[in-house]
Design a protein around this motif. Sequence first.
Motif, mmCIF file in Angstrom:
data_model
loop_
_atom_site.group_PDB
_atom_site.id
_atom_site.type_symbol
_atom_site.label_atom_id
_atom_site.label_comp_id
_atom_site.label_asym_id
_atom_site.label_seq_id
_atom_site.Cartn_x
_atom_site.Cartn_y
_atom_site.Cartn_z
ATOM 1 N N LEU A 207 10.127 38.743 84.953
ATOM 2 C CA LEU A 207 11.173 38.501 85.946
ATOM 3 C C LEU A 207 12.118 39.691 86.119
ATOM 4 O O LEU A 207 12.433 40.076 87.233
ATOM 5 N N GLU A 208 12.606 40.238 85.007
ATOM 6 C CA GLU A 208 13.513 41.391 85.123
ATOM 7 C C GLU A 208 12.658 42.617 85.406
ATOM 8 O O GLU A 208 11.876 43.056 84.558
ATOM 9 N N HIS B 177 12.419 28.038 91.491
ATOM 10 C CA HIS B 177 12.634 29.021 90.416
ATOM 11 C C HIS B 177 11.320 29.449 89.792
ATOM 12 O O HIS B 177 10.307 28.771 89.923
ATOM 13 N N LEU B 178 11.380 30.578 89.092
ATOM 14 C CA LEU B 178 10.240 30.991 88.278
ATOM 15 C C LEU B 178 10.718 31.468 86.926
ATOM 16 O O LEU B 178 11.709 32.193 86.830
ATOM 17 N N CYS B 179 10.053 31.015 85.890
ATOM 18 C CA CYS B 179 10.308 31.505 84.547
ATOM 19 C C CYS B 179 8.966 31.958 83.994
ATOM 20 O O CYS B 179 8.007 31.193 83.991
ATOM 21 N N ARG B 180 8.897 33.208 83.573
ATOM 22 C CA ARG B 180 7.639 33.717 83.033
ATOM 23 C C ARG B 180 7.520 33.440 81.540
ATOM 24 O O ARG B 180 6.429 33.453 80.996
ATOM 25 N N CYS B 181 8.659 33.234 80.871
ATOM 26 C CA CYS B 181 8.617 33.192 79.409
ATOM 27 C C CYS B 181 8.370 31.811 78.823
ATOM 28 O O CYS B 181 7.591 31.680 77.879
ATOM 29 N N CYS C 273 13.892 35.705 77.436
ATOM 30 C CA CYS C 273 14.549 36.933 77.892
ATOM 31 C C CYS C 273 15.888 36.599 78.548
ATOM 32 O O CYS C 273 16.788 37.426 78.589
ATOM 33 N N GLY C 274 15.997 35.400 79.104
ATOM 34 C CA GLY C 274 17.255 34.957 79.698
ATOM 35 C C GLY C 274 17.526 35.501 81.083
ATOM 36 O O GLY C 274 18.658 35.442 81.562
ATOM 37 N N PHE C 275 16.495 36.004 81.755
ATOM 38 C CA PHE C 275 16.729 36.565 83.089
ATOM 39 C C PHE C 275 16.759 35.479 84.163
ATOM 40 O O PHE C 275 17.518 35.555 85.117
ATOM 41 N N CYS C 276 15.913 34.465 83.984
ATOM 42 C CA CYS C 276 15.828 33.409 85.001
ATOM 43 C C CYS C 276 16.899 32.349 84.815
ATOM 44 O O CYS C 276 17.166 31.557 85.712
ATOM 45 N N THR C 277 17.488 32.273 83.619
ATOM 46 C CA THR C 277 18.263 31.091 83.266
ATOM 47 C C THR C 277 19.658 30.964 83.900
ATOM 48 O O THR C 277 20.079 29.822 84.123
ATOM 49 N N PRO C 278 20.380 32.048 84.212
ATOM 50 C CA PRO C 278 21.672 31.807 84.876
ATOM 51 C C PRO C 278 21.510 30.993 86.163
ATOM 52 O O PRO C 278 22.305 30.090 86.439
ATOM 53 N N GLY C 279 20.464 31.298 86.926
ATOM 54 C CA GLY C 279 20.195 30.529 88.149
ATOM 55 C C GLY C 279 19.763 29.113 87.830
ATOM 56 O O GLY C 279 20.172 28.155 88.489
#
Length: 457
Positions: A202-203, A78-82, A49-55
Motif C-alpha cells: 500500500l505505501e 478499502h484495501l489492506c495488503r498485510c 504496516c499501518g498504512f491502510c488503517t487510518p482510513g
Amino acid sequence: MLVDGAPRVACVTPARRVAGRTVTTVDGLPDEERRAWGDAFCSTGASQCGFCTPGIVLRLAALRAKGSTDVDGALLAHLCRCTGWRTIGEAFEAYGVDGGPRDLEAASRRAAIEGGVPQRVAPDVALGGGGFADDTAPVDALVAVPDGRGGWAVGETLTDARQAAGKVQGRRTTAALQHTLGVPEGDWDVTLRTTWVEPAYLELDASWCAPGREPATPLANGGAFGGKVASEAPAVARRLADEHGRAVRVLLSREDTVRLGPKRAPIAAGAGADGTGVVRVARTEGLADAVRAFAPGLTVEEVDVAGPPTSSALRAAGWAEAHVLLSGATGTTRAVRSPSGAVAEAEVADDLVRVRVSCGDALDDVVLRSYCIGATHMALGWVWSEGIAVDEAGDPHDLTIRSFGILRAREMPAVEVEIDHGGGEPVNGSDAVFAAVAAAAWIGEGCAQDWPTRRNK
Ligand code: FES
C-alpha cells in the motif's frame, strides 16, 4: 476521511468537492475514541504496516456511529495488503474492550521476523504513526518522480514534477492475463502456469534526502514482504539532493510502482509424484537456487521473457512454487518446512482455512496469528485471483490497485490459526503458511493448470 461526518475515500476525492465542508482525518477524532481504536487494532493484530488503517479506523468509526455491524461491506472501498481482513473485523468487536497486559517489545520482534525488516507494534501504528518515508520530508523540498524514460523529472511541487514527466493516469485494462511461458515437455502428473503477480504494497516507494545526509528509508515499518527491500528511491533521493543542493523527495505513483517494481516471476512447470519435474521460469536472480535448494528433484530452466522486473526477494519466491508443485503431484496437503526451519500445514475450504504453524518461540501470539492470516490471504489471492496483464512488449497494463485481483474482505474465508508453543529460536512462520495454504488451495481447485484459477468467475 470523514466529509461532514460521512466516510469518503480521500485518495480519489478531488479537493474541489470538499470546498466549504468539514473534513475529519483520524487525528480529528476525539482523543478517547482515537485511543480506543488504536488499542482495538493493536490488541487484535489488525494493523501491520499501518498504512491502510487510518482510513479504515474512520470507516469503522462511522459504521459504529450508525449502529451497523457490516464490517466486510464497509471495507469494500478499502484495501489492506498485510492483514487478510479478518483481524480488522475483530478490532471492530474489540473497540472499548481492555486487551490486557502485553509485551509490545516481544510483539515487535515477532513482527520484524515475519516482515523481514524492523517493524514496530504499538497502538499508534494503526493511527498512522508507523513512520512512513515521506512523513518527515520538509515542505519546501523539491519533488522527483520517474519520467517514464528511465530518468527522473524534478519540480518545485508534485504537480510540477508530474507535469514535467507527462504522467498518464493508470487504469484497469481490458487485456486478458497472459501465460507467456509454455509448459515443458514431459509425462507429468500435474502442470502449472502462473503469471506476473504484483506485490501490491500500500505505501508506495518513497524517500527524501537533504544534501550530504542519509536518505529516509522506505522500510521504516515493513518491507512489503520483500517488495521494497531493493527500492531505488533512497539512492535517487541522495543523488538528486546532492545534484540540486536542496532536499529532494522521491515519490513513486501506483503506476510507477507497477512498471518499475519487482513482480513475482511467472513459471510454467510439470512435476511427477516421484518428486521430479521441470520448472521453466522468467529469468530472476536467485530464483533457480531457491527452487533447487528446496526441491533437488526439480530442474530449473531460466527463460528470457519481455516483462516487468522480477525478484527472488518476494515472499517464499521459488520454494513456495516448488512446494505447490510437489504437493499437487501427489495430491496431498503435506506439511512444509521452510528454508528458515518453520513448519506449516493448511486445510482450505471456501469458508474456512485452518493453518498450523511451528516457528520457535511465538513471542506474541497476536502478531504471529495476524501474519499467518495475512499470509493466508496472500496465498489464496495468488492461487485464485491475482495477476497483472502484461503485453507482448512486456509492459504491464493493470496499473491500479483495484486491478491486481486482491481478495476483498467479503471474499476472505475465516482463518483458524493453531500455534505450536514448543519454543526454540523464533523463525519466520508466515512464509511457510503462505506456501502451505497455496498448495492446499491449488489441490482444492483440482490442480487446475493456470493461475489465477478464479479470475473471471
Ligand atoms: Fe493494511 Fe499494511 S496494515 S496495508
